[in-house]
Motif scaffolding. Structure first.
Motif, PDB file in Angstrom:
ATOM      1  N   GLY A 120       0.788  -1.228   0.000  1.00  0.00           N
ATOM      2  CA  GLY A 120       0.000   0.000   0.000  1.00  0.00           C
ATOM      3  C   GLY A 120       0.818   1.274   0.000  1.00  0.00           C
ATOM      4  N   ASP A 121       2.132   1.153   0.185  1.00  0.00           N
ATOM      5  CA  ASP A 121       3.023   2.313   0.118  1.00  0.00           C
ATOM      6  C   ASP A 121       3.727   2.300  -1.233  1.00  0.00           C
ATOM      7  OD1 ASP A 121       2.288   2.894   2.653  1.00  0.00           O
ATOM      8  OD2 ASP A 121       4.173   2.321   3.597  1.00  0.00           O
ATOM      9  N   ILE A 122       3.600   3.391  -1.974  1.00  0.00           N
ATOM     10  CA  ILE A 122       4.083   3.414  -3.350  1.00  0.00           C
ATOM     11  C   ILE A 122       4.951   4.636  -3.589  1.00  0.00           C
ATOM     12  CG2 ILE A 122       3.360   3.546  -5.772  1.00  0.00           C
ATOM     13  CD1 ILE A 122       0.691   2.231  -4.819  1.00  0.00           C
ATOM     14  N   GLY A 156       6.373  11.071  -7.166  1.00  0.00           N
ATOM     15  CA  GLY A 156       5.717  11.270  -5.885  1.00  0.00           C
ATOM     16  C   GLY A 156       5.470   9.965  -5.158  1.00  0.00           C
ATOM     17  N   ALA A 157       4.786  10.081  -4.040  1.00  0.00           N
ATOM     18  CA  ALA A 157       4.538   8.938  -3.175  1.00  0.00           C
ATOM     19  C   ALA A 157       3.070   8.875  -2.801  1.00  0.00           C
ATOM     20  CB  ALA A 157       5.391   9.050  -1.904  1.00  0.00           C
ATOM     21  N   VAL A 158       2.575   7.660  -2.611  1.00  0.00           N
ATOM     22  CA  VAL A 158       1.201   7.428  -2.182  1.00  0.00           C
ATOM     23  C   VAL A 158       1.230   6.434  -1.029  1.00  0.00           C
ATOM     24  CG1 VAL A 158      -1.095   6.612  -2.829  1.00  0.00           C
ATOM     25  CG2 VAL A 158       0.336   7.794  -4.525  1.00  0.00           C
ATOM     26  N   ALA A 159       0.643   6.787   0.099  1.00  0.00           N
ATOM     27  CA  ALA A 159       0.590   5.892   1.251  1.00  0.00           C
ATOM     28  C   ALA A 159      -0.845   5.800   1.745  1.00  0.00           C
ATOM     29  CB  ALA A 159       1.493   6.394   2.368  1.00  0.00           C
ATOM     30  N   SER A 184     -10.228   4.680   6.248  1.00  0.00           N
ATOM     31  CA  SER A 184      -9.119   4.673   5.305  1.00  0.00           C
ATOM     32  C   SER A 184      -8.587   6.088   5.125  1.00  0.00           C
ATOM     33  CB  SER A 184      -9.582   4.125   3.945  1.00  0.00           C
ATOM     34  OG  SER A 184      -8.567   4.251   2.970  1.00  0.00           O
ATOM     35  N   VAL A 185      -7.256   6.215   5.087  1.00  0.00           N
ATOM     36  CA  VAL A 185      -6.610   7.505   4.825  1.00  0.00           C
ATOM     37  C   VAL A 185      -5.505   7.295   3.790  1.00  0.00           C
ATOM     38  CG1 VAL A 185      -5.247   9.410   5.764  1.00  0.00           C
ATOM     39  CG2 VAL A 185      -7.062   8.374   7.147  1.00  0.00           C
ATOM     40  N   THR A 186      -5.526   8.090   2.748  1.00  0.00           N
ATOM     41  CA  THR A 186      -4.480   8.060   1.725  1.00  0.00           C
ATOM     42  C   THR A 186      -3.819   9.424   1.675  1.00  0.00           C
ATOM     43  OG1 THR A 186      -5.594   6.384   0.374  1.00  0.00           O
ATOM     44  CG2 THR A 186      -3.992   7.795  -0.747  1.00  0.00           C
TER      45      THR A 186
END
Length: 242
Positions: A120-122, A156-159, A184-186
């Motif tokens: 889930g961390d990208i 960038g990053a997505v978590a 859920s939090v992104t």
């Protein structure tokens, strides 16, 4: 690290170079797992917890991570807490940090277009296959076969942090009880380690995390969240795909 990591390289380079990039990344992530695992008795984290390792003798990486966790504890008013479970567990920072470092090392080695995903961390750099932006699907927190959002970005990053897969694994450090209010939090931003910590902290805050996340936009961190009762919120600059 307790999760699956996937690596996608879009660089137009010889196969031998790409294979070397994968090997380098895997070696780093295994090194991180050996040092920071909370399940391996001989890891630095476990030895620090049981008193057989002094902090002064710890690796530079471990000291760096603990310093960053302390900074985030202050930045989040105590909601990001490496000791929330009663003993040291910096996993909420380590996963994002290790993937961020992996991406930095890939870039330094010559990979300008890659996509790393760890539970889930990208973290992505450059354009994806065909020169198009990378697309990231954010899972719907109530319906596993659906997406809540599809994001589109190049660098960038997505978590994402949520309660829908692992259950009550994030706790409100002020009450000691499982986090409630947000399902859920992104968080999307320039640094995966920070985005991951922010997502965890906001989840721990409950619905109060929505206002806290709104203030992070000024620092370059956009967000999306779904409440326990199904309401959805996004910050204005969230890079949603057209």
């Amino acid at each position: 690290m307790g999760t699956v990591v996937s690596i996608e390289l879009a660089d137009e380079l010889p196969e031998s170079d790409l294979s070397g990039f994968v090997d380098m990344t895997c070696a780093w992530l295994h090194e991180v797992d050996g040092r920071f695992s909370t399940y391996k008795p001989d890891s630095e984290v476990c030895r620090l917890r049981d008193g057989t390792l002094n902090l002064a003798d710890a690796s530079p990486d471990l000291r760096l991570v603990l310093d960053r966790c302390a900074d985030l504890w202050r930045d989040t008013d105590g909601y990001f807490d490496a000791y929330a479970g009663g003993s040291l567990d910096p996993s909420g920072y380590v996963k994002g940090w290790s993937v961020e470092v992996a991406s930095e090392r890939l870039a330094a080695a010559g990979s300008r277009r890659h996509f790393l995903s760890a539970g889930g961390d990208i973290r992505m750099r450059g354009a994806g296959p065909g020169g198009r932006p990378w697309r990231v699907g954010v899972r719907h927190p109530f319906e596993a076969d659906k997406l809540a959002w599809v994001l589109s970005l190049t660098d960038g990053a997505v978590a994402t942090s949520g309660t829908y897969e692992r259950g009550a694994h994030v706790f409100d450090p002020r009450t000691g009880k499982p986090a409630a209010g947000l399902r859920s939090v992104t968080v999307v931003g320039p640094d995966l380690a920070v985005a991951d910590a922010y997502a965890t902290a906001a989840l721990a805050m409950g619905e109060g995390g929505l206002a806290w996340l709104a203030k992070r936009v000024a620092d370059g961190y956009e967000s999306a969240a779904v409440t326990d009762d199904g309401r959805a919120f996004t910050s204005p600059g969230l890079p949603v795909a057209a």
